[in-house]
Design a protein around this motif. Structure first.
Motif, PDB file in Angstrom:
ATOM      1  N   SER A   1      47.053  66.499  16.614  1.00  0.00           N
ATOM      2  CA  SER A   1      46.175  67.659  16.653  1.00  0.00           C
ATOM      3  C   SER A   1      46.954  68.948  16.390  1.00  0.00           C
ATOM      4  O   SER A   1      46.375  69.989  16.099  1.00  0.00           O
ATOM      5  N   ALA A   2      48.260  68.860  16.505  1.00  0.00           N
ATOM      6  CA  ALA A   2      49.211  69.932  16.202  1.00  0.00           C
ATOM      7  C   ALA A   2      50.559  69.241  16.092  1.00  0.00           C
ATOM      8  O   ALA A   2      50.723  68.124  16.601  1.00  0.00           O
ATOM      9  N   PRO A   3      51.527  69.848  15.433  1.00  0.00           N
ATOM     10  CA  PRO A   3      52.830  69.185  15.331  1.00  0.00           C
ATOM     11  C   PRO A   3      53.378  68.780  16.698  1.00  0.00           C
ATOM     12  O   PRO A   3      53.508  69.603  17.603  1.00  0.00           O
ATOM     13  N   GLY A   4      53.622  67.478  16.878  1.00  0.00           N
ATOM     14  CA  GLY A   4      54.171  66.967  18.122  1.00  0.00           C
ATOM     15  C   GLY A   4      53.165  66.649  19.193  1.00  0.00           C
ATOM     16  O   GLY A   4      53.528  66.185  20.272  1.00  0.00           O
ATOM     17  N   THR A   5      51.882  66.857  18.931  1.00  0.00           N
ATOM     18  CA  THR A   5      50.832  66.592  19.922  1.00  0.00           C
ATOM     19  C   THR A   5      49.877  65.532  19.386  1.00  0.00           C
ATOM     20  O   THR A   5      49.235  65.738  18.349  1.00  0.00           O
ATOM     21  N   ALA A   6      49.784  64.405  20.069  1.00  0.00           N
ATOM     22  CA  ALA A   6      48.930  63.315  19.603  1.00  0.00           C
ATOM     23  C   ALA A   6      47.453  63.676  19.743  1.00  0.00           C
ATOM     24  O   ALA A   6      47.041  64.307  20.724  1.00  0.00           O
ATOM     25  N   TRP A   7      46.676  63.271  18.757  1.00  0.00           N
ATOM     26  CA  TRP A   7      45.212  63.413  18.828  1.00  0.00           C
ATOM     27  C   TRP A   7      44.694  62.441  19.870  1.00  0.00           C
ATOM     28  O   TRP A   7      45.060  61.265  19.886  1.00  0.00           O
ATOM     29  N   ASP A   8      43.843  62.919  20.789  1.00  0.00           N
ATOM     30  CA  ASP A   8      43.258  62.024  21.770  1.00  0.00           C
ATOM     31  C   ASP A   8      41.757  62.208  21.822  1.00  0.00           C
ATOM     32  O   ASP A   8      41.181  62.966  21.034  1.00  0.00           O
ATOM     33  N   ALA A   9      41.117  61.505  22.744  1.00  0.00           N
ATOM     34  CA  ALA A   9      39.647  61.499  22.794  1.00  0.00           C
ATOM     35  C   ALA A   9      39.063  62.864  23.130  1.00  0.00           C
ATOM     36  O   ALA A   9      37.879  63.113  22.865  1.00  0.00           O
ATOM     37  N   ASP A  10      39.862  63.754  23.709  1.00  0.00           N
ATOM     38  CA  ASP A  10      39.378  65.089  24.072  1.00  0.00           C
ATOM     39  C   ASP A  10      39.797  66.157  23.073  1.00  0.00           C
ATOM     40  O   ASP A  10      39.637  67.357  23.332  1.00  0.00           O
ATOM     41  N   THR A  11      40.332  65.755  21.938  1.00  0.00           N
ATOM     42  CA  THR A  11      40.686  66.718  20.899  1.00  0.00           C
ATOM     43  C   THR A  11      39.451  67.086  20.096  1.00  0.00           C
ATOM     44  O   THR A  11      38.756  66.216  19.561  1.00  0.00           O
ATOM     45  N   GLY A  12      39.196  68.365  20.023  1.00  0.00           N
ATOM     46  CA  GLY A  12      38.087  68.850  19.215  1.00  0.00           C
ATOM     47  C   GLY A  12      38.588  69.453  17.924  1.00  0.00           C
ATOM     48  O   GLY A  12      39.701  69.988  17.858  1.00  0.00           O
ATOM     49  N   ALA A  13      37.803  69.364  16.892  1.00  0.00           N
ATOM     50  CA  ALA A  13      38.135  69.965  15.599  1.00  0.00           C
ATOM     51  C   ALA A  13      37.045  70.957  15.224  1.00  0.00           C
ATOM     52  O   ALA A  13      35.886  70.821  15.639  1.00  0.00           O
TER      53      ALA A  13
ATOM     54  N   GLY B   1      28.373  64.585  11.787  1.00  0.00           N
ATOM     55  CA  GLY B   1      27.637  63.786  12.759  1.00  0.00           C
ATOM     56  C   GLY B   1      26.449  63.173  12.063  1.00  0.00           C
ATOM     57  O   GLY B   1      25.855  63.789  11.163  1.00  0.00           O
ATOM     58  N   TRP B   2      26.058  61.928  12.475  1.00  0.00           N
ATOM     59  CA  TRP B   2      25.017  61.212  11.730  1.00  0.00           C
ATOM     60  C   TRP B   2      24.198  60.327  12.653  1.00  0.00           C
ATOM     61  O   TRP B   2      24.720  59.746  13.601  1.00  0.00           O
ATOM     62  N   ALA B   3      22.918  60.232  12.349  1.00  0.00           N
ATOM     63  CA  ALA B   3      21.998  59.362  13.076  1.00  0.00           C
ATOM     64  C   ALA B   3      21.260  58.465  12.105  1.00  0.00           C
ATOM     65  O   ALA B   3      20.837  58.919  11.035  1.00  0.00           O
ATOM     66  N   ASP B   4      21.109  57.189  12.468  1.00  0.00           N
ATOM     67  CA  ASP B   4      20.295  56.248  11.692  1.00  0.00           C
ATOM     68  C   ASP B   4      19.236  55.678  12.630  1.00  0.00           C
ATOM     69  O   ASP B   4      19.478  54.709  13.356  1.00  0.00           O
ATOM     70  N   PRO B   5      18.045  56.295  12.655  1.00  0.00           N
ATOM     71  CA  PRO B   5      17.010  55.846  13.592  1.00  0.00           C
ATOM     72  C   PRO B   5      16.531  54.415  13.352  1.00  0.00           C
ATOM     73  O   PRO B   5      15.999  53.785  14.278  1.00  0.00           O
ATOM     74  N   ASN B   6      16.694  53.894  12.147  1.00  0.00           N
ATOM     75  CA  ASN B   6      16.254  52.521  11.881  1.00  0.00           C
ATOM     76  C   ASN B   6      17.067  51.487  12.646  1.00  0.00           C
ATOM     77  O   ASN B   6      16.578  50.397  12.961  1.00  0.00           O
ATOM     78  N   THR B   7      18.320  51.814  12.935  1.00  0.00           N
ATOM     79  CA  THR B   7      19.199  50.867  13.625  1.00  0.00           C
ATOM     80  C   THR B   7      19.651  51.351  14.996  1.00  0.00           C
ATOM     81  O   THR B   7      20.226  50.580  15.760  1.00  0.00           O
ATOM     82  N   GLY B   8      19.422  52.644  15.304  1.00  0.00           N
ATOM     83  CA  GLY B   8      19.942  53.198  16.552  1.00  0.00           C
ATOM     84  C   GLY B   8      21.425  53.521  16.466  1.00  0.00           C
ATOM     85  O   GLY B   8      22.096  53.692  17.486  1.00  0.00           O
ATOM     86  N   LEU B   9      21.939  53.636  15.250  1.00  0.00           N
ATOM     87  CA  LEU B   9      23.361  53.894  15.016  1.00  0.00           C
ATOM     88  C   LEU B   9      23.634  55.391  14.982  1.00  0.00           C
ATOM     89  O   LEU B   9      22.868  56.162  14.400  1.00  0.00           O
ATOM     90  N   SER B  10      24.740  55.808  15.598  1.00  0.00           N
ATOM     91  CA  SER B  10      25.185  57.195  15.478  1.00  0.00           C
ATOM     92  C   SER B  10      26.681  57.227  15.245  1.00  0.00           C
ATOM     93  O   SER B  10      27.416  56.348  15.694  1.00  0.00           O
ATOM     94  N   VAL B  11      27.115  58.265  14.502  1.00  0.00           N
ATOM     95  CA  VAL B  11      28.508  58.379  14.087  1.00  0.00           C
ATOM     96  C   VAL B  11      28.977  59.815  14.291  1.00  0.00           C
ATOM     97  O   VAL B  11      28.248  60.766  13.982  1.00  0.00           O
ATOM     98  N   GLY B  12      30.203  59.956  14.781  1.00  0.00           N
ATOM     99  CA  GLY B  12      30.877  61.245  14.806  1.00  0.00           C
ATOM    100  C   GLY B  12      32.242  61.093  14.177  1.00  0.00           C
ATOM    101  O   GLY B  12      33.003  60.184  14.537  1.00  0.00           O
ATOM    102  N   PHE B  13      32.564  61.948  13.212  1.00  0.00           N
ATOM    103  CA  PHE B  13      33.837  61.887  12.501  1.00  0.00           C
ATOM    104  C   PHE B  13      34.413  63.291  12.437  1.00  0.00           C
ATOM    105  O   PHE B  13      33.744  64.218  11.968  1.00  0.00           O
ATOM    106  N   THR B  14      35.641  63.484  12.934  1.00  0.00           N
ATOM    107  CA  THR B  14      36.268  64.798  12.953  1.00  0.00           C
ATOM    108  C   THR B  14      37.726  64.701  12.526  1.00  0.00           C
ATOM    109  O   THR B  14      38.385  63.677  12.731  1.00  0.00           O
ATOM    110  N   HIS B  15      38.227  65.776  11.933  1.00  0.00           N
ATOM    111  CA  HIS B  15      39.652  65.852  11.611  1.00  0.00           C
ATOM    112  C   HIS B  15      40.027  67.314  11.386  1.00  0.00           C
ATOM    113  O   HIS B  15      39.156  68.200  11.383  1.00  0.00           O
ATOM    114  N   ASN B  16      41.317  67.566  11.200  1.00  0.00           N
ATOM    115  CA  ASN B  16      41.784  68.953  11.097  1.00  0.00           C
ATOM    116  C   ASN B  16      42.433  69.271   9.752  1.00  0.00           C
ATOM    117  O   ASN B  16      43.116  70.283   9.624  1.00  0.00           O
TER     118      ASN B  16
END
Length: 417
Positions: free
Chosen positions: A63-75, A361-376
């Protein structure tokens, strides 16, 4: 990780990838590792939920030089923020505070100025208000950073000749929705992101601007050349002169370019984080986005509680216009009210919003699928491939969801036999 997710077998993750995923999503995980790994200082995250159950929650890189991206990293998710801002408006409409076909000026009287008294909430939400241009309301970066000023100037502005025509309101969209929401609630969008979206969904991963002190979400440092190339003398001259051009080039330059705007993203703590830009400065985790779109993909329900009514979800799923977008070089955006669909495999039945650089962010109501994709990552060299990330994420996510359903059905058939 939920108890339901733990109950599944978990896949072995490629080197450098943290988190977890079920085996059915192996192709998606491997492709994510290949596309998003190996760039020092850069990283990203991907979350996939099926009927609200998290089946993929992975991170890679830094998420920054020397800092690992984790589940609480926001972009900074750029225009993916628009889908969250639109959800705020839909929440207000769901409670009867806003009607989609009522003129905006009914709620926001100042908006009636300069012939805008007939522009409806529906027009605003679907990029048809004729108010996409920046040069008429802002002189430079200082104006852009003053979100209350931008709301006021848009209320006083005159719509252009593209009123009624789908024309991407790249930055003005957020201030327009913020002005409407403020007129109805008396509150700004940063607060409404929290009270209307994040808190009802129980997520800590959705913010407008810099996450507040004490938040578990940390904002990733942007990696790459950002938009510095736009500030070069030649490019600025061309884009500035393009304001008066007819067609897509003129519409795009008016919607996207203002001299000095490239400084918005400069530095480790760029100015974009310190304003309310509901069209572009959401700071979100992948799980935050997947959680929001999970509610939209599952009839408005989240963890057994009602987030939006079925009627409102039906309204959100409706494509408002199939016309080509004039500010996006006639791309068929398939605009909903606040979201878009895509004519690509895995995306035709869904809706969401993609931001600059490809976070979405994405929703597919036909399947109940949702996706979140983030990067920096944001650099000219990788912008094209990063922008098209949805073209591999969504088909592979849909394939994984189908495999998950088949895996779940097989034991059921055996028990029935």
């Amino acid at each position: 990780m939920s108890n339901v997710a733990i109950a599944h077998d978990l896949a072995d993750l490629p080197t450098g990838v943290g988190g977890y995923a079920t085996p059915e999503f192996g192709p998606l995980v491997r492709t994510f590792a290949r596309f998003m790994g190996g760039v020092p200082g850069a990283g990203g995250a991907l979350t996939v939920q099926l009927r609200g159950v998290p089946l993929v929650d992975i991170q890679i890189g830094e998420s920054a030089p020397g800092t690992a991206w984790d589940a609480d990293t926001g972009a900074i998710v750029f225009s993916a923020t628009k889908g969250i801002a639109a959800t705020v408006i839909h929440r207000l409409a769901d409670r009867g505070l806003i009607d989609y076909d009522t003129p905006v000026a009914y709620y926001w009287p100042e908006f009636a100025a300069n012939g805008k008294e007939r522009i409806t909430v529906r027009h605003l939400l679907s990029h048809r208000a004729g108010l996409s241009g920046l040069p008429d309301i802002a002189a430079g970066l200082d104006d852009i950073l003053d979100h209350r000023l931008m709301e006021q100037r848009l209320a006083a502005a005159k719509p252009d000749h593209l009123r009624g025509t789908p024309t991407y309101h790249a930055l003005t969209y957020g201030w327009l929705l913020a002005g409407l929401a403020r007129a109805v609630t008396g509150r700004g969008m940063a607060e409404l992101f929290r009270t209307e979206v994040a808190e009802p969904l129980g997520t800590t991963g959705i913010h407008l601007g810099r996450p507040p002190a004490g938040s578990v979400t940390t904002a990733a440092t942007m990696h790459g050349g950002r938009l510095a190339f736009v500030g070069t003398t030649y490019i600025s001259l061309v884009l500035g002169r393009a304001y008066s051009f007819p067609g897509a080039l003129g519409a795009a330059s008016r919607a996207l370019f203002l001299p000095g705007l490239e400084d918005f993203l400069e530095g480790d703590t760029p100015p974009i984080l310190d304003t309310e830009l509901p069209a572009g400065n959401g700071v979100c985790t992948a799980t935050g986005l997947a959680t929001l779109y999970g509610a939209l993909a599952n009839g408005g329900m989240h963890n057994g509680r009602r987030f939006l009514s079925p009627q409102t979800i039906k309204t959100m799923r409706h494509i408002e216009t199939y016309s080509l977008d004039h500010a996006l070089f006639y791309i068929p955006m398939l605009w909903h009210m606040g979201y878009h669909s895509l004519p690509i495999p895995g995306a035709r039945a869904g809706f969401g919003h993609i931001g600059l650089g490809g976070s979405f962010g994405w929703a597919d109501p036909n399947t109940g699928l949702s996706v979140g994709f983030t990067h920096n990552r944001l650099s000219l060299t990788a912008l094209y491939t990063d922008q098209l990330a949805s073209a591999w994420v969504l088909p592979l996510a849909v394939r994984g969801a189908r495999s998950t359903r088949r895996t779940a059905q097989t034991p059921a058939r055996r028990r029935a036999a």
